[in-house]
Design an enzyme around this catalytic site. Structure first.
Site, PDB file in Angstrom:
ATOM      1  N   GLU A 121      30.582 -15.065 -11.989  1.00 54.57           N
ATOM      2  CA  GLU A 121      31.886 -14.817 -12.627  1.00 54.57           C
ATOM      3  C   GLU A 121      33.039 -15.578 -11.978  1.00 54.57           C
ATOM      4  O   GLU A 121      34.111 -15.015 -11.781  1.00 54.57           O
ATOM      5  CB  GLU A 121      32.209 -13.317 -12.585  1.00 54.57           C
ATOM      6  CG  GLU A 121      31.206 -12.468 -13.315  1.00 54.57           C
ATOM      7  CD  GLU A 121      31.426 -10.967 -13.082  1.00 54.57           C
ATOM      8  OE1 GLU A 121      31.265 -10.204 -14.041  1.00 54.57           O
ATOM      9  OE2 GLU A 121      31.748 -10.571 -11.946  1.00 54.57           O
TER      10      GLU A 121
HETATM   11  C1  TNX Z   1      29.297  -7.612 -12.821  1.00 56.72           C
HETATM   12  S1  TNX Z   1      26.737  -8.422 -11.689  1.00 56.72           S
HETATM   13  C2  TNX Z   1      29.465  -8.148 -11.571  1.00 56.72           C
HETATM   14  C3  TNX Z   1      30.115  -7.368 -10.514  1.00 56.72           C
HETATM   15  C4  TNX Z   1      30.580  -6.036 -11.023  1.00 56.72           C
HETATM   16  C5  TNX Z   1      29.524  -5.454 -11.935  1.00 56.72           C
HETATM   17  C6  TNX Z   1      29.819  -4.075 -12.404  1.00 56.72           C
HETATM   18  C7  TNX Z   1      27.595  -9.489 -11.106  1.00 56.72           C
HETATM   19  C8  TNX Z   1      26.887 -10.603 -10.550  1.00 56.72           C
HETATM   20  N1  TNX Z   1      28.915  -9.347 -11.182  1.00 56.72           N
HETATM   21  O1  TNX Z   1      31.168  -8.083  -9.946  1.00 56.72           O
HETATM   22  O2  TNX Z   1      30.805  -5.207  -9.952  1.00 56.72           O
HETATM   23  O3  TNX Z   1      29.384  -6.296 -13.040  1.00 56.72           O
HETATM   24  O4  TNX Z   1      28.738  -3.534 -13.100  1.00 56.72           O
END
Ligand code: TNX
Length: 539
Positions: A338
């Site tokens: 992300e």
């Molecule tokens: C996605 S899973 C994210 C996290 C968040 C999570 C909450 C991932 C690699 N990144 O930063 O905490 O969703 O479910």
């Protein structure tokens, strides 16, 4: 003369018969087939007898085998805690006398190549745990533990004797990596809480704990060369609480505690996004040279390290070096998820350089599935959480995949719409949905050979206490352990839910605040092998 002998024989036989029947009354035959062991073992052959474990039982270990000796100490401690009796540990080259427990490396299935393989053989005379390595003996002990009454989990709960069903279990895992992740960045959890988490992994034969050590809301691991990361960056958390961090001594304590239970720690420093805590602590990591404010919300995707500044790579090098020096395990997780405010070219450039740094310290890189866009190869691991095409791209480049599909494996998803804790972005995940999937059937073209294993992450935006952790991970964690351990062809929800239902008393005995899913037939009597009943008949 003849007469006398036959009278004597009758008397002797009669007495023997009496002893036998009174034994039977005290210890009714039990059935290993009705076990509730999770994860489900590869094979169980019951022989319908009972082994009696009492204070006269000793634990014998093959002479000179230090790994097995550690397992013996662990087993003695477990039994001492629940029953109060002190089992002696002895070394031996021969099969011990009746009434004892024997840990040995003489396995019958010498062809089995798993270093985690074990055989648990219980006869009325002897309990034998044979294993190729120390891991196997530890897993054999976990199986033994689950064959014992739930009271084994509570200090002082049991009185001798403990009864075990006879039979043979042969067992080994499908996947070499069976893990869970704990996010200590969104909310900080102290060493004691992490140790409890490790205890829970051990009960279900899981062998990796991934610690998500840094994120926008907090930096949780001491880095001596960049002290403000924890001093400032560790000073808060989601919701504005006081946060916290692990000193190097804390981290080492966690590593050792985990290692004693054959669990390897995988440290994660999430980069180049999810870095606000670092950006707030050191202005030079930002492109505009200005420190950001600390962040206590729950948004993702707004922060990025400045990928074209050399000081950023000096920073990454120091962080990776200091953490790698303390980490005996083979993996270093660089996050990479992300990074919505990093240009794609900059992202790829950054991941390539971060990956090189990880390799320069002798570690294998793991990254969330987005890292598949960088120059990864067969030495690297892609953690599939969201995009199938990223996982497939990783496999095309020869990387191994760690399987953590959000819609099945995320422990922070709510169970249903009424669950107070947790998030819902990947849907709601009841206990059946968490169990009913197979790593090798998830993505077209990704087969067992491409898969390193399975990991269930617990993100902690909504999770503040050990009770919160327990409620979200139990009972789903047990299911993930079985997904990683037991072959898909040997698993079914309908059979699993019965076994899981019999773990209720174990959860209670451990003081675990678990989710009482309406889909699971929770059994109040707990174990199939009811100690109280047995006690009753012997009186
Ligand atoms: C996605 S899973 C994210 C996290 C968040 C999570 C909450 C991932 C690699 N990144 O930063 O905490 O969703 O479910």
């Amino acid at each position: 003369m003849k007469m006398r002998i036959s009278i004597l024989t009758t008397l002797l036989l009669g007495g023997f018969f009496l002893i036998l029947t009174s034994c039977r009354e005290s210890y009714p035959p039990t059935d290993m087939h009705r076990n509730s062991v999770i994860p489900k073992p590869v094979s169980v052959v019951a022989s319908n007898g009972t082994f009696v474990l009492d204070e006269g039982t000793s634990i014998y270990v093959q002479t000179g085998n230090e790994g097995l000796k550690k397992s013996a100490v662990y087993l003695a401690e477990m039994l001492r805690n629940a029953t109060g009796f002190e089992l002696e540990i002895e070394e031996t080259d021969d099969k011990p006398w009746r009434g004892n427990i024997f840990l040995t490396s003489n396995v019958s299935e010498t062809e089995n190549s798993s270093k985690e393989y074990y055989e648990l053989n219980i006869t009325e005379k002897l309990v034998t745990i044979a294993s190729t390595g120390a891991e196997g003996s530890f897993y054999g002990i976990q199986t033994l533990r689950q064959l014992l009454p739930a009271g084994i989990e509570t200090a002082g709960a049991l009185e001798e004797p403990l009864l075990l069903p006879t039979g043979t279990i042969k067992d080994w895992p499908q996947y070499e990596y069976r893990g869970a992740m704990l996010d200590v960045a969104r909310h900080f959890f102290d060493v004691e809480t992490v140790k409890r988490f490790i205890d829970y992994l051990a009960l279900y034969k899981m062998n990796f704990l991934h610690l998500h050590l840094t994120d926008d809301q907090g930096w949780r691991i001491e880095i001596e060369s960049w002290p403000n990361l924890t001093k400032h960056g560790g000073s808060t958390e989601v919701g504005g609480g006081e946060g916290g961090y692990f000193t190097k001594a804390d981290y080492k304590e966690i590593i050792q505690y985990a290692a004693d239970k054959h669990i390897t720690i995988v440290p994660e420093v999430d980069m180049p996004g999810h870095t606000n805590a670092a950006l707030a602590s050191y202005p030079e990591l930002n492109c505009d040279g200005k420190a950001t404010d600390l962040y206590t919300g729950m948004k993702v995707g707004f922060s990025t390290l400045c990928t074209d500044k050399e000081v950023v790579y000096e920073f990454v090098d120091d962080v990776v070096r200091e953490i790698s020096e303390m980490t005996p395990g083979p993996y270093f997780h660089i996050g990479g998820d992300e990074s919505h405010s990093t240009e794609q070219d900059d992202y790829v450039y950054f991941i390539n350089r971060a990956m090189d740094i990880v390799k320069s310290y002798g570690k294998t890189m793991i990254g969330w599935d987005e890292v598949a866009h960088a120059e990864i190869n067969s030495e690297d691991v892609v953690q599939y959480w969201s995009k199938e095409e990223n996982a497939s791209l990783g496999v095309e480049k020869g990387a191994k995949v760690l399987i953590s599909p959000a819609k099945h494996a995320y422990l922070d998803m709510k169970y249903d719409s009424t669950t107070v804790l947790g998030l819902t972005w990947a849907g709601v995940t009841e206990v059946d949905k968490a169990y009913n999937w197979s790593p090798e059937k998830l993505v077209d073209g990704i087969t067992k050979e491409n898969i390193l294993g399975v990991e269930a992450p617990l993100w902690s935006e909504t999770v503040e206490t050990l009770d919160d952790i327990e409620f979200l991970i139990f009972p789903r964690l047990a299911g993930h352990a079985e997904v990683g351990w037991t072959a898909s062809k040997d698993r079914s929800w309908d059979e699993y839910k019965e076994r899981l239902g019999r773990h209720q008393n174990r959860f209670k005995a451990l003081g675990i605040d678990f989710y009482q899913s309406p889909l699971v037939p929770w059994q109040d009597e707990g174990d199939f092998f009811v100690q109280e009943e047995n006690k009753g008949t012997s009186e």
